[in-house]
Scaffold this active site. Sequence first.
Site, short mmCIF file in Angstrom:
data_model
loop_
_atom_site.label_atom_id
_atom_site.label_comp_id
_atom_site.label_asym_id
_atom_site.label_seq_id
_atom_site.Cartn_x
_atom_site.Cartn_y
_atom_site.Cartn_z
N ASP A 137 9.23 2.90 1.39
CA ASP A 137 8.26 3.70 1.84
C ASP A 137 8.08 3.31 3.56
O ASP A 137 7.53 2.07 3.88
CB ASP A 137 6.74 3.09 1.32
CG ASP A 137 5.63 3.70 1.84
OD1 ASP A 137 5.76 4.38 2.63
OD2 ASP A 137 4.49 3.72 0.90
N LYS B 136 2.48 9.37 8.42
CA LYS B 136 1.84 8.90 9.78
C LYS B 136 2.29 9.32 10.98
O LYS B 136 2.16 10.48 11.36
CB LYS B 136 1.95 7.42 9.55
CG LYS B 136 0.89 6.90 8.27
CD LYS B 136 0.31 5.67 8.65
CE LYS B 136 -0.70 5.37 7.68
NZ LYS B 136 -0.59 4.55 6.30
N PHE C 249 0.85 -1.16 0.02
CA PHE C 249 -0.10 0.03 0.12
C PHE C 249 0.86 1.03 0.07
O PHE C 249 1.84 1.20 0.83
CB PHE C 249 -0.98 0.13 1.07
CG PHE C 249 -1.83 1.30 1.08
CD1 PHE C 249 -3.03 1.18 0.60
CD2 PHE C 249 -1.46 2.50 1.89
CE1 PHE C 249 -3.88 2.30 0.32
CE2 PHE C 249 -2.41 3.59 1.81
CZ PHE C 249 -3.59 3.33 1.21
C1 PLP Z 1 -0.96 5.20 4.93
C2 PLP Z 1 0.17 4.61 4.19
C3 PLP Z 1 0.49 5.36 2.87
C4 PLP Z 1 -0.28 6.59 2.61
O1 PLP Z 1 -0.56 7.64 3.38
P1 PLP Z 1 -1.77 8.89 3.39
O2 PLP Z 1 -1.24 9.81 4.49
O3 PLP Z 1 -2.99 8.08 4.08
O4 PLP Z 1 -1.51 9.42 2.16
C5 PLP Z 1 1.58 5.22 2.20
N1 PLP Z 1 2.31 4.18 2.31
C6 PLP Z 1 1.91 3.43 3.47
C7 PLP Z 1 3.02 2.47 3.70
C8 PLP Z 1 1.17 3.84 4.35
O5 PLP Z 1 0.94 2.94 5.22
#
Ligand code: PLP
Length: 393
Positions: free
Chosen positions: A219, A248, A134
């Site tokens: 990421d 986050k 994700f």
């Molecule tokens: C939550 C998440 C995102 C997206 O972040 P948003 O602030 O909702 O756009 C991207 N990568 C990872 C690994 C995430 O857990």
Amino acid sequence: MTALDVRWDAVMMRNYGTPPIALDHGSGVRVWDTDGREYLDLVGGIAVTSLGHAHPAIVAAVTEQVGRLAHTSNLAMHEPGVRLAERLVDLLDLPTRVFFANSGAEANECALKMARLHGRAEGRTEIVSCNNSFHGRTMGALSVTGNAAKREPFAPLPGPVTFVDFGDVAALEAAVGAQTAAVIVEPTLGEGGVVPPPAGFLADVRRICDAAGALMIVDEVQSGIGRTGHWFASQAEGVRPDVITLAKGLGGGLPIGACLGVGAAGELFAPGDHGSTFGGNPVSCAAALAVLTTIADDHLLDNVKTVGEHLAHRLDGLASPLVADVRGSGLWRALALTGDHAAAVEAAARTRGLLVNAVKPDAIRLAPPLILTEAEVDEAVPLLAAALNEASP
Ligand SMILES: *Cc1c(COP(=O)(O)O)cnc(C)c1O
């Protein structure tokens, strides 16, 4: 006044469905709903409220900053932004340049644009990503998200993108080549259900990217800033990515994302290549500085390790026929269930005053504040055990 859920249904788009709870305020790892019911919050706003709710350091930093200067746009520099970038570079301990965004998806959009520039001279355009990954909901971030159901309604998306199974080194080796601009990878699949890769996977990704000349984007939107007991999960693996994305937990609840370019990757953008009006606004930067300072001063990385181990130990001790496995690290754990019981467990926990997250139909995620104590774990686990019992068919 009409109940909040009825008003929500009348005006909100349908993309989230109707949330089952309306929250009013919080303190530490506890939140209270609009009816005054108290909950132990082991979700933390999806791994965001790293210091818990209403932490005095964040309240003070944000209050001071919003009263001084809330916004400049990118037409002016400001002290909190530069200081936050300096702190992140210090923590990474590598020659790095920083771009600030407002979210995880935006941090990844920045990384994907860097990949385009990296590949431009040689005509490399492909991104390689992982199934069940994700990376966010914007068109670019969605294009590399390894979940066909989330992607397909929105086709055509930017590409080309190739997906391989997370942790499959041979498949990655076969996929990455002279056409690859970048590989994007989570250190542990977060939305995928807190799924760690086989040991050494990130180092394998690094080796494969080096051999092919591809950029390595890690990421760390969910894994970064202490979640695993380390500032960065990739750092704990001894891996030097070209690009790290954060969001986050960084702002402790205030919206901020960051894209860190290491070495040559930090030099890819020229003036005019990228931007954000709100990105790295002084208030969010002040909150993030309070988060980093508090994690360091209160030794919260150690807390994450010790309380995380205690949590794992207590979860391992859950004698429920619904639990197949406990996985994850630090204060980032999942119960793998034997079937699609997660929604029922989440709901049963909520009625007992415990917030957990059905991250997958068959997995419960815990991503509590990094300030969690062993006593709070000992309070939460019996509630979770009762919820599992209630949800047992
Ligand atoms: C939550 C998440 C995102 C997206 O972040 P948003 O602030 O909702 O756009 C991207 N990568 C990872 C690994 C995430 O857990």
